[in-house]
Design a protein around this motif. Structure first.
Motif, PDB file in Angstrom:
ATOM      1  N   ARG A 697      -2.411  19.451  56.871  1.00 37.47           N
ATOM      2  CA  ARG A 697      -2.539  19.918  58.289  1.00 37.47           C
ATOM      3  C   ARG A 697      -1.296  19.852  59.160  1.00 37.47           C
ATOM      4  O   ARG A 697      -1.367  20.779  59.512  1.00 37.47           O
ATOM      5  CB  ARG A 697      -3.569  18.656  58.638  1.00 37.47           C
ATOM      6  CG  ARG A 697      -4.852  18.534  58.316  1.00 37.47           C
ATOM      7  CD  ARG A 697      -6.081  17.545  59.236  1.00 37.47           C
ATOM      8  NE  ARG A 697      -5.826  18.179  60.418  1.00 37.47           N
ATOM      9  CZ  ARG A 697      -6.981  18.716  60.933  1.00 37.47           C
ATOM     10  NH1 ARG A 697      -8.133  19.476  59.959  1.00 37.47           N
ATOM     11  NH2 ARG A 697      -7.616  18.797  62.033  1.00 37.47           N
ATOM     12  N   SER A 698      -0.392  19.635  58.341  1.00 30.26           N
ATOM     13  CA  SER A 698       0.860  19.071  59.146  1.00 30.26           C
ATOM     14  C   SER A 698       1.922  19.374  58.387  1.00 30.26           C
ATOM     15  O   SER A 698       1.894  19.015  57.684  1.00 30.26           O
ATOM     16  CB  SER A 698       0.911  17.598  59.920  1.00 30.26           C
ATOM     17  OG  SER A 698       0.381  17.451  60.542  1.00 30.26           O
ATOM     18  N   PRO A 699       3.137  20.177  59.038  1.00 32.58           N
ATOM     19  CA  PRO A 699       3.969  20.959  57.900  1.00 32.58           C
ATOM     20  C   PRO A 699       5.155  20.131  57.860  1.00 32.58           C
ATOM     21  O   PRO A 699       5.309  19.108  58.544  1.00 32.58           O
ATOM     22  CB  PRO A 699       4.053  21.697  58.845  1.00 32.58           C
ATOM     23  CG  PRO A 699       4.852  21.588  60.667  1.00 32.58           C
ATOM     24  CD  PRO A 699       3.107  21.206  60.021  1.00 32.58           C
ATOM     25  N   ALA A 700       5.963  19.247  56.606  1.00 33.18           N
ATOM     26  CA  ALA A 700       6.458  19.105  55.894  1.00 33.18           C
ATOM     27  C   ALA A 700       7.932  19.308  56.413  1.00 33.18           C
ATOM     28  O   ALA A 700       8.272  20.085  56.855  1.00 33.18           O
ATOM     29  CB  ALA A 700       6.645  18.930  54.320  1.00 33.18           C
ATOM     30  N   PRO A 701       9.128  18.413  56.944  1.00 34.96           N
ATOM     31  CA  PRO A 701      10.058  18.750  57.361  1.00 34.96           C
ATOM     32  C   PRO A 701      11.134  19.447  56.230  1.00 34.96           C
ATOM     33  O   PRO A 701      11.022  19.606  55.540  1.00 34.96           O
ATOM     34  CB  PRO A 701      10.967  17.560  57.154  1.00 34.96           C
ATOM     35  CG  PRO A 701       9.974  16.586  57.849  1.00 34.96           C
ATOM     36  CD  PRO A 701       8.618  16.961  56.423  1.00 34.96           C
ATOM     37  N   VAL A 702      11.073  20.724  57.386  1.00 33.95           N
ATOM     38  CA  VAL A 702      12.397  21.600  56.021  1.00 33.95           C
ATOM     39  C   VAL A 702      12.931  20.574  55.570  1.00 33.95           C
ATOM     40  O   VAL A 702      14.039  19.447  56.144  1.00 33.95           O
ATOM     41  CB  VAL A 702      13.136  22.973  57.106  1.00 33.95           C
ATOM     42  CG1 VAL A 702      11.472  23.490  57.544  1.00 33.95           C
ATOM     43  CG2 VAL A 702      13.544  22.841  58.401  1.00 33.95           C
ATOM     44  N   THR A 703      13.986  21.314  54.929  1.00 35.07           N
ATOM     45  CA  THR A 703      15.118  20.491  53.404  1.00 35.07           C
ATOM     46  C   THR A 703      16.623  21.669  53.206  1.00 35.07           C
ATOM     47  O   THR A 703      15.937  22.859  53.479  1.00 35.07           O
ATOM     48  CB  THR A 703      14.421  20.160  52.564  1.00 35.07           C
ATOM     49  OG1 THR A 703      14.081  21.234  51.217  1.00 35.07           O
ATOM     50  CG2 THR A 703      13.386  19.117  52.193  1.00 35.07           C
ATOM     51  N   ASP A 704      17.531  20.890  53.008  1.00 31.41           N
ATOM     52  CA  ASP A 704      18.282  21.791  52.607  1.00 31.41           C
ATOM     53  C   ASP A 704      18.371  22.920  51.293  1.00 31.41           C
ATOM     54  O   ASP A 704      17.132  21.848  50.264  1.00 31.41           O
ATOM     55  CB  ASP A 704      19.831  20.991  53.155  1.00 31.41           C
ATOM     56  CG  ASP A 704      20.428  21.034  54.100  1.00 31.41           C
ATOM     57  OD1 ASP A 704      20.235  21.078  54.711  1.00 31.41           O
ATOM     58  OD2 ASP A 704      21.037  19.666  54.515  1.00 31.41           O
ATOM     59  N   ILE A 705      18.957  23.537  50.750  1.00 36.14           N
ATOM     60  CA  ILE A 705      18.595  23.720  49.487  1.00 36.14           C
ATOM     61  C   ILE A 705      19.904  23.422  48.479  1.00 36.14           C
ATOM     62  O   ILE A 705      21.169  23.534  48.707  1.00 36.14           O
ATOM     63  CB  ILE A 705      18.956  25.163  49.583  1.00 36.14           C
ATOM     64  CG1 ILE A 705      17.175  25.352  50.488  1.00 36.14           C
ATOM     65  CG2 ILE A 705      18.260  26.236  47.683  1.00 36.14           C
ATOM     66  CD1 ILE A 705      17.562  27.222  50.972  1.00 36.14           C
ATOM     67  N   ALA A 706      19.622  22.702  47.729  1.00 31.73           N
ATOM     68  CA  ALA A 706      20.840  22.253  46.927  1.00 31.73           C
ATOM     69  C   ALA A 706      20.140  22.927  45.352  1.00 31.73           C
ATOM     70  O   ALA A 706      19.144  23.061  45.079  1.00 31.73           O
ATOM     71  CB  ALA A 706      20.557  19.862  46.664  1.00 31.73           C
ATOM     72  N   GLY A 707      21.422  23.594  44.452  1.00 34.43           N
ATOM     73  CA  GLY A 707      21.270  23.494  43.212  1.00 34.43           C
ATOM     74  C   GLY A 707      20.766  24.521  42.651  1.00 34.43           C
ATOM     75  O   GLY A 707      19.968  24.667  41.995  1.00 34.43           O
ATOM     76  N   ALA A 708      21.005  25.605  43.902  1.00 33.89           N
ATOM     77  CA  ALA A 708      20.409  26.680  43.880  1.00 33.89           C
ATOM     78  C   ALA A 708      20.862  27.947  42.682  1.00 33.89           C
ATOM     79  O   ALA A 708      22.162  27.733  42.493  1.00 33.89           O
ATOM     80  CB  ALA A 708      20.223  27.206  45.333  1.00 33.89           C
ATOM     81  N   ARG A 709      20.023  28.182  42.832  1.00 32.84           N
ATOM     82  CA  ARG A 709      20.990  29.740  41.492  1.00 32.84           C
ATOM     83  C   ARG A 709      20.874  31.057  41.859  1.00 32.84           C
ATOM     84  O   ARG A 709      19.496  31.481  42.538  1.00 32.84           O
ATOM     85  CB  ARG A 709      20.416  29.255  39.992  1.00 32.84           C
ATOM     86  CG  ARG A 709      20.785  28.202  39.396  1.00 32.84           C
ATOM     87  CD  ARG A 709      23.013  28.758  38.771  1.00 32.84           C
ATOM     88  NE  ARG A 709      23.121  27.494  37.649  1.00 32.84           N
ATOM     89  CZ  ARG A 709      24.146  28.134  36.602  1.00 32.84           C
ATOM     90  NH1 ARG A 709      25.233  29.175  37.249  1.00 32.84           N
ATOM     91  NH2 ARG A 709      24.287  26.936  36.512  1.00 32.84           N
ATOM     92  N   VAL A 710      21.300  31.801  41.347  1.00 38.61           N
ATOM     93  CA  VAL A 710      21.082  32.686  41.221  1.00 38.61           C
ATOM     94  C   VAL A 710      20.513  33.930  40.790  1.00 38.61           C
ATOM     95  O   VAL A 710      21.022  34.302  39.425  1.00 38.61           O
ATOM     96  CB  VAL A 710      22.247  34.072  41.626  1.00 38.61           C
ATOM     97  CG1 VAL A 710      22.362  35.595  42.070  1.00 38.61           C
ATOM     98  CG2 VAL A 710      23.024  33.724  42.528  1.00 38.61           C
ATOM     99  N   LEU A 711      19.319  34.857  41.366  1.00 42.68           N
ATOM    100  CA  LEU A 711      18.180  35.185  40.636  1.00 42.68           C
ATOM    101  C   LEU A 711      18.718  36.877  40.316  1.00 42.68           C
ATOM    102  O   LEU A 711      18.933  37.125  39.292  1.00 42.68           O
ATOM    103  CB  LEU A 711      16.978  35.445  41.341  1.00 42.68           C
ATOM    104  CG  LEU A 711      15.904  36.136  40.550  1.00 42.68           C
ATOM    105  CD1 LEU A 711      15.246  35.796  39.316  1.00 42.68           C
ATOM    106  CD2 LEU A 711      14.382  36.130  41.299  1.00 42.68           C
ATOM    107  N   ALA A 712      19.374  37.658  41.772  1.00 43.42           N
ATOM    108  CA  ALA A 712      19.775  38.371  41.529  1.00 43.42           C
ATOM    109  C   ALA A 712      20.888  38.683  42.200  1.00 43.42           C
ATOM    110  O   ALA A 712      21.169  38.568  43.361  1.00 43.42           O
ATOM    111  CB  ALA A 712      18.822  40.334  41.826  1.00 43.42           C
ATOM    112  N   LYS A 713      21.645  39.695  41.896  1.00 42.16           N
ATOM    113  CA  LYS A 713      22.773  39.772  42.740  1.00 42.16           C
ATOM    114  C   LYS A 713      22.843  41.591  42.689  1.00 42.16           C
ATOM    115  O   LYS A 713      23.576  42.363  41.716  1.00 42.16           O
ATOM    116  CB  LYS A 713      24.310  39.828  41.829  1.00 42.16           C
ATOM    117  CG  LYS A 713      25.505  39.940  42.707  1.00 42.16           C
ATOM    118  CD  LYS A 713      26.772  39.224  42.409  1.00 42.16           C
ATOM    119  CE  LYS A 713      28.534  39.163  43.584  1.00 42.16           C
ATOM    120  NZ  LYS A 713      28.338  40.546  42.949  1.00 42.16           N
TER     121      LYS A 713
END
Length: 937
Positions: A697-713
């Motif tokens: 019912r209530s949104p969770a806090p937004v988070t930073d983005i860690a360990g991401a990979r590039v899907l397309a360049k």
């Protein structure tokens, strides 16, 4: 009814015997606010604020800010715009209704009232994107194509019939009626809207948003309207105002009049080139000056239609006598026309050709300087004077042929094999003699004859002919841009008449089609006696809908297709449309040119782009003599004479008299009932989407983005056509594998557009365009990338790689260049991106609609620092990305930048959350979740 009126703007306007409540703009006068010199479009926005002032979403300070607009300031003030209505087409409309149906279920799951999920603004959906040119060149092509359309789309149409009954204020214009924008222009638009509230009639400007980027076509009528993504449209349907920044307005002054030989298409291609060069993305464009009166309404609509091609939000013309003439011409009631005139004059909305409103920037065009033009081979803003067309084609061809020669070993091009047809394609009546193409074997740049000869082919009827690089294999009179314009449509028919009388034929390798935007077009062709001449050249009616322009061109002539693929030919399509992006028109056609309808006919006669239409003949006539374009080009006076004699307002009145009823096929469709849609697990067209699964019912806090990979360049000018699934479903694609597993035969795959209500198909088609070039997988085209969850990082499909990343819990990012997401307002370009697991996009710049749609799906749009790119920063796409500072959004603030660490590279990326409302959407995980939670209380 608004609860506040801080300026005492409420007043009464009497027109005939009817009185209307209005909100007068001249009531906003305090603090030396100069409303009179505001641009026309800003006055429309100001009235919208006055009428909807509520002290919360819209305050008196918002009204003062708009009335006191500083044209030189950069946009920084947010306002809430409430459109009068919403317009949908079926490709985007089906997923919108799917989402609303899913929201009703989610509302039940969260303990709310599903009846709150209901349009609060009138919604009109036109089914126009589903017809495919399977059959052409024969008299029953229309009937056969409609029959096949119903066979393919039965589930979708039944679903829309359910929506029409289940939702209030939701109307559907059935298949075979016309293109959404032409129907909107000729019938749905009111110019001045009326509504009854507590027994009082109100009058206010007609405004709308639509789920097609060409919604600005009705800007030509003075209607402020623009394209939005399906998710924004859903919010508007549910009564949520659209958050926007007070825009910059570009004043475009028109003088003079078009010269003989130049058409509305030439004008719009000229304007497209000018405005794209001027950089008007996200701005309003307004036409003014003494030349406005010389621009017929149909030409104004053509200009407005092309707004997405040069990037502006709208391209508006003010109301004047020409507006009233067109309303009468298209059969609008006399009392409505009287209201439009009275309201416009009372509110200062009537065009004064001598006025100089205050604008942020100014451009000017003398209409007499416009010359015959085309645009291509891959972008609508790349205008080419017709006199330079052959040289420009040869210069472009050099690149395409070189790319073909340099493709690596094992290159596997996705081939369009999936357009089904119950019968083999029809080619029309071939001429008695085998026709040879104009000699176009000169080299693209050297002027020397190529080493190999043109490719000989034998068609199914025994006709022998040759094709080569540059052969025109599709010639289509299609799209809302031009088929709404009687002058250019009649010019095409008269050119066909002149050609037939001279003894010319279309070249037999050319697939020809006529797809008007409304039935009125064929009515006036019939009345003028011109239909037989178009049919003699193969331009038989194939449907009333958006066909070739959106990739519904159907299969090429089989022998032509075989020769193209066996010899890797760079062939051409010519069309009277507004889009010619790579891979859009047909997967086997690399070069695509936009042009006026009469030029489409001319190139069908020539059969090649390698021709100078000013000095080389189109062919030989029945007397054996050369026939040139000048010999068959109709004079403007002749065109106008036929238009005046053949088109009457009763055609529009009769044609739209029962526009929502449909034919017998539509009326006899079995229709599901009930407030909650009963999903069919076996359906491959409409499936319950996953957006609300386990939603709190209530949104969770937004988070930073860690360990991401590039899907397309990706590079520059990656369009929503490259991102969003569109066109045919190739047999070697992940989407095809899914459909096959569901027991669907290839002949029944249909198109991506028709399956937009099935997220399983659409995820698999996202970033799968056959012309997409992902720099992570160099030397390839199509939806391919590398999977860094494996040590050898193999090349695989983007869909398969995304599944591996999701399974490993690895978030994804996209790297891109300039103008990321230009093109159509395709919500699936954002939905598919999110469902692939992409958390953020990092680009050099964005097109307006796609950036907004990304936020609407909870994807963070970031921008490289000014002057920096992936290349200058040394990013290869193989790095692991950490993005920090996003959590600041939990403090109800919008950070200007976030910190990005990619391997050893570190930099500040600009956060492209432009308004507080967009920040709210992101905090909730998307606009649908935001609206749903707000409706719970």
């Amino acid at each position: 009814m608004t609860s506040m009126d801080s300026f005492g703007a409420q007043s009464t306007l009497k027109v005939g015997e009817q009185s209307y409540r209005i909100y007068r703009l001249d009531a906003v006068q305090d603090n030396n606010l100069d409303v009179a010199t505001l641009p026309y479009c800003m006055k429309i926005l100001l009235e919208n604020l006055l009428r909807n002032e509520d002290g919360s979403d819209i305050t008196d300070q918002d009204i003062r800010a708009l009335a006191g607009w500083n044209p030189d300031a950069e946009p920084d003030r947010e306002i809430a715009f409430t459109p009068a209505r919403v317009v949908l087409q079926d490709f985007t409309g089906v997923p919108a209704v799917v989402d609303l149906a899913a929201m009703r279920e989610a509302m039940v799951d969260l303990g709310g009232d599903p009846g709150k999920i209901n349009p609060l603004a009138p919604v009109e959906l036109v089914i126009d994107h589903s017809v495919i040119v399977d059959v052409f060149g024969q008299t029953n092509a229309f009937e056969r194509n409609v029959e096949i359309e119903y066979q393919r789309n039965m589930e979708r149409y039944q679903f829309l019939r359910w929506g029409q009954d289940a939702f209030k204020d939701f109307k559907v214009v059935p298949p075979g009626t016309g293109i959404v924008h032409q129907v909107n222009l000729e019938h749905l638009s009111r110019v001045v809207f009326t509504a009854e509230d507590d027994g009082v009639q109100s009058a206010y400007p007609d405004t709308c948003v639509g789920t097609d980027s060409h919604t600005p076509m009705v800007n030509g009528l003075g209607v402020v309207a623009w394209g939005v993504g399906g998710i924004e449209a859903e919010a508007a349907m549910l009564g949520q105002p659209i958050s926007m920044l007070i825009p910059r307005v570009v004043g475009f002054k028109l003088t003079g009049s078009l010269p003989e030989g130049s058409t509305a298409t030439d004008l719009v291609l000229t304007i497209t080139e000018m405005l794209r060069k001027h950089k008007v993305v996200g701005k309003f464009v307004e036409f003014y000056g003494p030349g406005v009166s010389a621009v017929p309404l149909a030409n104004r609509a053509t200009i407005g239609n092309m707004s997405p091609e040069y990037g502006s939000t709208i391209s508006i013309f003010p109301i004047d006598d020409e507006t009233l003439r067109y309303l009468a011409f298209t059969g609008r009631p006399a009392d409505q026309i009287a209201l439009v005139e009275a309201y416009a004059k009372a509110q200062g909305l009537w065009h004064d050709p001598q006025a100089e409103p205050r604008y942020s920037e100014r451009l000017e065009l003398d209409l007499s300087t416009v010359v015959p033009s085309i645009a291509g081979p891959m972008r609508p803003q790349d205008r080419i004077a017709l006199s330079d067309a052959q040289d420009a084609f040869r210069g472009a061809l050099a690149t395409y042929v070189r790319e073909a020669e340099e493709k690596p070993q094992g290159y596997d091009k996705a081939v369009d094999e999936s357009f089904p047809a119950s019968d083999p394609p029809s080619y029309g009546d071939a001429p008695e003699r085998a026709m040879q193409p104009t000699d176009h074997t000169e080299g693209a740049t050297t002027g020397q004859r190529r080493q190999r000869d043109p490719i000989p082919i034998v068609l199914s009827d025994g006709t022998r002919c040759n094709i080569d690089h540059g052969s025109v294999v599709i010639a289509a009179i299609t799209s809302c841009t031009n088929t709404s314009n009687p002058t250019v449509m009649m010019a095409a028919a008269l050119l066909a008449k002149n050609a037939v009388e001279k003894g010319l034929h279309r070249r037999p390798w050319v697939k020809t089609s006529l797809a008007p935007g409304s039935r009125v077009v064929t009515d006036y062709y019939e009345r003028a006696g011109l239909t037989p001449y178009l049919e003699a050249l193969g331009f038989n009616l194939v449907g009333y809908g958006c066909t070739t322009c959106i990739g519904n061109s159907g299969p090429l002539i089989p022998e032509v297709s075989q020769a193209i693929n066996e010899n890797d030919l760079s062939v051409v399509s010519v069309l009277s449309g507004n889009r010619n992006f790579e891979g859009r028109i047909h997967a086997e056609v690399k070069m695509n040119y936009l042009m006026s309808p009469p030029l489409v006919v001319a190139y069908a006669l020539a059969g090649t782009m390698d021709i100078d239409l000013f000095s080389q003949p189109l062919g030989q006539g029945k007397d054996g003599q050369d026939v040139y374009l000048k010999d068959i080009w109709p004079a403007a006076s002749d065109v106008q004479q036929v238009v005046d004699a053949s088109i009457e307002s009763d055609m529009y009145t009769r044609g739209y008299a029962d526009v929502f009823a449909g034919d017998g096929r539509w009326r006899s469709l079995p229709t599901p009932q009930g407030q909650i849609f009963e999903w069919d697990d076996a359906s491959t067209y409409a499936r319950k989407p996953p957006y609300f699964e386990d939603m709190p019912r209530s949104p969770a806090p937004v988070t930073d983005i860690a360990g991401a990979r590039v899907l397309a360049k990706l590079g520059d000018s990656v369009t929503t056509d490259h991102i969003s699934p569109a066109g045919s479903i190739a047999r070697n694609s992940p989407a095809a594998a899914y459909l096959t597993a569901q027991g669907i035969a290839p002949k029944d795959f249909n198109s991506y557009g028709s399956r937009r209500g099935n997220h399983e198909v659409m995820i698999r088609g996202t970033f799968a365009n056959v012309r997409l070039r992902n720099q992570l997988a160099p030397g390839t085209e199509g939806g391919l990338t590398r999977d860094f969850t494996r040590s050898d990082a193999p090349v695989t499909s983007i869909y398969e790689a995304s599944r591996a990343y999701l399974a490993a819990g690895v978030p994804l990012v996209i790297l891109a260049g300039k103008e990321y997401g230009s093109g159509s307002s395709r919500d699936w370009a954002a939905k598919g991106t999110m469902l692939l697991g992409v958390r953020a996009v990092l680009a050099e710049s964005y097109e307006r609609i796609h950036r907004s749609n990304l936020l609407g799906m909870g994807v963070l749009p970031l921008q490289f620092p000014e002057g920096q790119t992936a290349t200058t920063l040394g990013l290869t796409g193989e790095e692991t990305f950490d993005i920090t500072g996003v959590v600041a959004l939990n403090q109800d603030t919008i950070p200007a930048t976030v910190q990005v660490r990619a391997g050893d590279v570190q930099f500040e990326a600009i956060v492209r959350i432009d308004t507080p409302s967009e920040a709210e959407y992101y905090r909730h995980g998307g606009i649908m979740q935001y609206v749903l939670r707000n409706l719970l209380d």
